[in-house]
Design an enzyme around this catalytic site. Structure first.
Site: not given
Length: 216
Positions: A176, A192
């Site tokens: 992301h 992440c």
């Protein structure tokens, strides 16, 4: 009432678990000063599309980037098929495998010590300017946090998110964007893979749902 921008709720470090909190920021501040909220630019509410991207990108936080880290095409020897995403966590680089022994290389941030995730997955879904959902245990510790923060230029997961699954089960890890571009190239996330908003938008347009992802 529109919830407070995530960047104002995310300050002072708090450890989070690597599982359910996988994609949360390292930080969670209970409240933001009213004057800080008032100082933020107004976010224009626009329908999805190029106009919204352009308007929101003008508001999103910026940071200088070493030209050596900039997105580029490089030689890349791999047995992975064309179209595969390969994340080299030690290098803090993401590669999108291209034909002819090439790859598009992007700079990324990866999980900090003890929280880094490795494995094989596939992109299960893709979202533009996604909402941020604090993990249940984080909300349990800090009830003042809203259960959801609207996506936008100040969101901690930025302009795009690629959701990773294994055997159709959500891994809770994502590729992301970020509202902390100064952290690109570091090991700072809760697992992440963070990208510059410009780069995650570029990658988003190149890969479909079902794309294989290798994190090693």
């Amino acid at each position: 009432m529109r919830p407070l921008p995530a960047r104002l709720l995310l300050a002072g470090l708090l450890p989070v678990a690597a599982g359910l909190a996988a994609c949360q920021s390292q930080t969670a501040q209970i409240a933001a000063p009213a004057e800080a909220v008032a100082a933020l630019p107004a976010v224009p509410q626009l329908p999805p599309g190029p106009e919204r991207d352009a308007a929101w990108m003008k508001l999103a936080p910026k940071a200088p980037l070493d030209p050596a880290l900039a997105r580029t095409t490089v030689d890349f020897a791999t047995r992975e098929p064309v179209g595969t995403i390969v994340v080299e966590t030690a290098e803090r680089r993401l590669y999108l495998v291209q034909p002819g022994g090439k790859a598009m290389r992007y700079p990324v941030s990866v999980g900090r010590a003890g929280l880094a995730w490795t494995g094989r997955a596939e992109i299960d879904r893709k979202l533009e300017w996604p909402d941020w959902n604090p993990a249940p245990e984080m909300i349990g510790r800090h009830p003042d946090l809203p259960p959801r923060l609207e996506g936008g230029p100040f969101s901690p997961i930025g302009a795009r998110a690629l959701y990773l699954a294994q055997d159709r089960k959500d891994t809770l890890y994502r590729i992301h964007g970020t509202n902390e571009p100064e952290t690109i190239g570091q090991a700072v996330s809760s697992g992440c893979i963070r990208m510059l908003n410009e780069d995650v938008m570029d990658l988003y347009g190149r890969v479909p749902v079902g794309t294989k992802v290798v994190v090693r």
